[in-house]
Design a protein around this motif. Structure first.
Motif, PDB file in Angstrom:
ATOM      1  N   SER A  83       0.838  -1.201   0.000  1.00  0.00           N
ATOM      2  CA  SER A  83       0.000   0.000   0.000  1.00  0.00           C
ATOM      3  C   SER A  83       0.873   1.251   0.000  1.00  0.00           C
ATOM      4  CB  SER A  83      -0.942   0.023   1.213  1.00  0.00           C
ATOM      5  OG  SER A  83      -0.205   0.172   2.408  1.00  0.00           O
ATOM      6  N   ALA A  84       0.264   2.342  -0.455  1.00  0.00           N
ATOM      7  CA  ALA A  84       0.964   3.631  -0.499  1.00  0.00           C
ATOM      8  C   ALA A  84      -0.043   4.752  -0.305  1.00  0.00           C
ATOM      9  CB  ALA A  84       1.681   3.797  -1.839  1.00  0.00           C
ATOM     10  N   THR A  85       0.392   5.804   0.362  1.00  0.00           N
ATOM     11  CA  THR A  85      -0.454   6.983   0.515  1.00  0.00           C
ATOM     12  C   THR A  85      -0.698   7.565  -0.886  1.00  0.00           C
ATOM     13  OG1 THR A  85       0.636   7.417   2.630  1.00  0.00           O
ATOM     14  CG2 THR A  85      -0.663   9.213   1.681  1.00  0.00           C
ATOM     15  N   PRO A  86      -1.961   7.763  -1.288  1.00  0.00           N
ATOM     16  CA  PRO A  86      -2.245   8.227  -2.651  1.00  0.00           C
ATOM     17  C   PRO A  86      -1.545   9.531  -3.044  1.00  0.00           C
ATOM     18  CG  PRO A  86      -4.255   7.454  -1.601  1.00  0.00           C
ATOM     19  CD  PRO A  86      -3.188   7.471  -0.544  1.00  0.00           C
ATOM     20  N   ASN A 103       0.940  17.494  -5.997  1.00  0.00           N
ATOM     21  CA  ASN A 103       0.896  18.476  -4.918  1.00  0.00           C
ATOM     22  C   ASN A 103       2.162  18.408  -4.074  1.00  0.00           C
ATOM     23  OD1 ASN A 103       0.242  15.967  -3.972  1.00  0.00           O
ATOM     24  ND2 ASN A 103      -1.429  16.618  -2.680  1.00  0.00           N
ATOM     25  N   ALA A 104       2.301  19.335  -3.164  1.00  0.00           N
ATOM     26  CA  ALA A 104       3.508  19.409  -2.326  1.00  0.00           C
ATOM     27  C   ALA A 104       3.650  18.140  -1.486  1.00  0.00           C
ATOM     28  CB  ALA A 104       3.423  20.627  -1.418  1.00  0.00           C
ATOM     29  N   PRO A 105       4.887  17.711  -1.237  1.00  0.00           N
ATOM     30  CA  PRO A 105       5.106  16.536  -0.392  1.00  0.00           C
ATOM     31  C   PRO A 105       4.476  16.728   0.986  1.00  0.00           C
ATOM     32  CG  PRO A 105       7.171  17.256  -1.378  1.00  0.00           C
ATOM     33  CD  PRO A 105       6.144  18.305  -1.682  1.00  0.00           C
ATOM     34  N   ARG A 106       3.978  15.646   1.521  1.00  0.00           N
ATOM     35  CA  ARG A 106       3.370  15.688   2.848  1.00  0.00           C
ATOM     36  C   ARG A 106       4.152  14.795   3.781  1.00  0.00           C
ATOM     37  NH1 ARG A 106      -2.880  14.439   1.779  1.00  0.00           N
ATOM     38  NH2 ARG A 106      -2.431  13.351   3.710  1.00  0.00           N
ATOM     39  N   GLY A 107       4.233  15.209   5.031  1.00  0.00           N
ATOM     40  CA  GLY A 107       4.972  14.440   6.027  1.00  0.00           C
ATOM     41  C   GLY A 107       4.328  13.124   6.377  1.00  0.00           C
ATOM     42  N   ASP A 108       3.028  12.973   6.072  1.00  0.00           N
ATOM     43  CA  ASP A 108       2.337  11.740   6.441  1.00  0.00           C
ATOM     44  C   ASP A 108       2.311  10.718   5.303  1.00  0.00           C
ATOM     45  OD1 ASP A 108       0.552  13.020   4.752  1.00  0.00           O
ATOM     46  OD2 ASP A 108      -1.191  12.730   6.060  1.00  0.00           O
ATOM     47  N   GLU A 109       3.094  10.939   4.247  1.00  0.00           N
ATOM     48  CA  GLU A 109       3.150   9.979   3.152  1.00  0.00           C
ATOM     49  C   GLU A 109       3.918   8.738   3.592  1.00  0.00           C
ATOM     50  OE1 GLU A 109       2.884  12.916  -0.702  1.00  0.00           O
ATOM     51  OE2 GLU A 109       4.868  12.332   0.013  1.00  0.00           O
ATOM     52  N   CYS A 110       3.325   7.573   3.371  1.00  0.00           N
ATOM     53  CA  CYS A 110       3.933   6.319   3.802  1.00  0.00           C
ATOM     54  C   CYS A 110       3.666   5.216   2.789  1.00  0.00           C
ATOM     55  CB  CYS A 110       3.347   5.857   5.138  1.00  0.00           C
ATOM     56  SG  CYS A 110       3.588   6.983   6.524  1.00  0.00           S
ATOM     57  N   ILE A 111       4.515   4.217   2.821  1.00  0.00           N
ATOM     58  CA  ILE A 111       4.256   2.984   2.098  1.00  0.00           C
ATOM     59  C   ILE A 111       4.384   1.824   3.071  1.00  0.00           C
ATOM     60  CG2 ILE A 111       5.085   3.890  -0.118  1.00  0.00           C
ATOM     61  CD1 ILE A 111       7.598   2.155   0.275  1.00  0.00           C
ATOM     62  N   THR A 112       3.703   0.739   2.768  1.00  0.00           N
ATOM     63  CA  THR A 112       3.805  -0.493   3.533  1.00  0.00           C
ATOM     64  C   THR A 112       4.282  -1.564   2.566  1.00  0.00           C
ATOM     65  OG1 THR A 112       1.969   0.216   4.933  1.00  0.00           O
ATOM     66  CG2 THR A 112       2.580  -2.101   5.043  1.00  0.00           C
ATOM     67  N   PHE A 113       5.204  -2.404   3.017  1.00  0.00           N
ATOM     68  CA  PHE A 113       5.771  -3.393   2.116  1.00  0.00           C
ATOM     69  C   PHE A 113       6.207  -4.646   2.860  1.00  0.00           C
ATOM     70  CE2 PHE A 113       9.038  -0.533   3.573  1.00  0.00           C
ATOM     71  CZ  PHE A 113      10.182  -1.294   3.759  1.00  0.00           C
ATOM     72  N   ASP A 114       6.336  -5.728   2.097  1.00  0.00           N
ATOM     73  CA  ASP A 114       6.828  -7.012   2.608  1.00  0.00           C
ATOM     74  C   ASP A 114       8.127  -7.336   1.894  1.00  0.00           C
ATOM     75  OD1 ASP A 114       4.351  -7.166   3.927  1.00  0.00           O
ATOM     76  OD2 ASP A 114       3.480  -8.480   2.404  1.00  0.00           O
ATOM     77  N   VAL A 115       8.992  -8.081   2.558  1.00  0.00           N
ATOM     78  CA  VAL A 115      10.239  -8.533   1.945  1.00  0.00           C
ATOM     79  C   VAL A 115      10.414 -10.015   2.235  1.00  0.00           C
ATOM     80  CG1 VAL A 115      12.756  -8.304   1.872  1.00  0.00           C
ATOM     81  CG2 VAL A 115      11.335  -6.269   2.221  1.00  0.00           C
TER      82      VAL A 115
END
Length: 194
Positions: A66-69, A75-87
């Motif tokens: 998943s990723a923050t849309p 638009n300007a970068p936001r501090g709450d932008e995140c991704i979730t990932f598995d390895v």
């Protein structure tokens, strides 16, 4: 009895007048990144010493779940932008470990990294033995480093997306050098396109 009631009233008044104590954050499952695992710098611990006969392991199959849309928007970068990932980390052709629900937010991205050199990495392979177009968690890698769907590549690597910074930060924090000749030990299984 009256004295006890008075003390109880004073205690309640004192408790109500004081600001509440700040809630202490608690560790949540999946609320951690690469630095809290053995993935941190794993490829630097086993560097490529010969591009003619490069080390085959460890290998890492990365799946962004998943990723923050807003990452994909102009638009300007936001501090709450995140991704979730598995390895899925392969230490040999028969042994692997799974790291689920890892999280990277904007503040955890790596700084001062030559992300521009990552632009050609998605379509590269170099591995003689691969699974072709079939993308999986290994132990053999697919033909390309990143899903070849043009919409997915564009979503993560073309401006105004900031996805390249997250992709590069995952690789960088794992000690993976994408410009190193013979380095084919990491690939992305899948990633969302929005």
């Amino acid at each position: 009895m009256e004295q006890t009631v008075a003390q109880l009233k004073d205690g309640i008044a004192t408790a109500v007048s004081q600001p509440p104590a700040a809630a202490q954050p608690t560790a949540q499952p999946g609320d951690h990144g690469i630095s809290s695992t053995e993935l941190d710098g794993i490829f630097k611990k086993f560097p490529i010493t010969s591009s003619q006969q490069p080390q085959q392991f460890p290998r890492a199959a990365i799946t962004i779940t998943s990723a923050t849309p807003s990452i994909f928007r102009g638009n300007a970068p936001r501090g709450d932008e995140c991704i979730t990932f598995d390895v899925r980390l392969w230490t040999s052709s028969t042994q692997s470990k799974s790291f689920k629900d890892l999280k990277m937010c904007a503040a955890q991205r790596s700084k001062d990294v030559p992300f521009v050199s990552l632009n050609i990495w998605p379509g590269q392979s170099g591995a003689l033995q691969n699974t072709g177009a079939v993308r999986g968690e290994g132990p053999q890698r697919p033909a390309t480093n990143f899903p070849p769907d043009p919409a997915v590549v564009s979503a993560w690597f073309d401006r105004p997306s900031r996805g390249i910074y997250f992709i590069g930060s995952i690789l960088y924090q794992m000690g993976y050098e994408w410009t190193q000749p013979g380095e084919t030990r990491a690939w992305f299984v899948s990633a969302p396109k929005s």
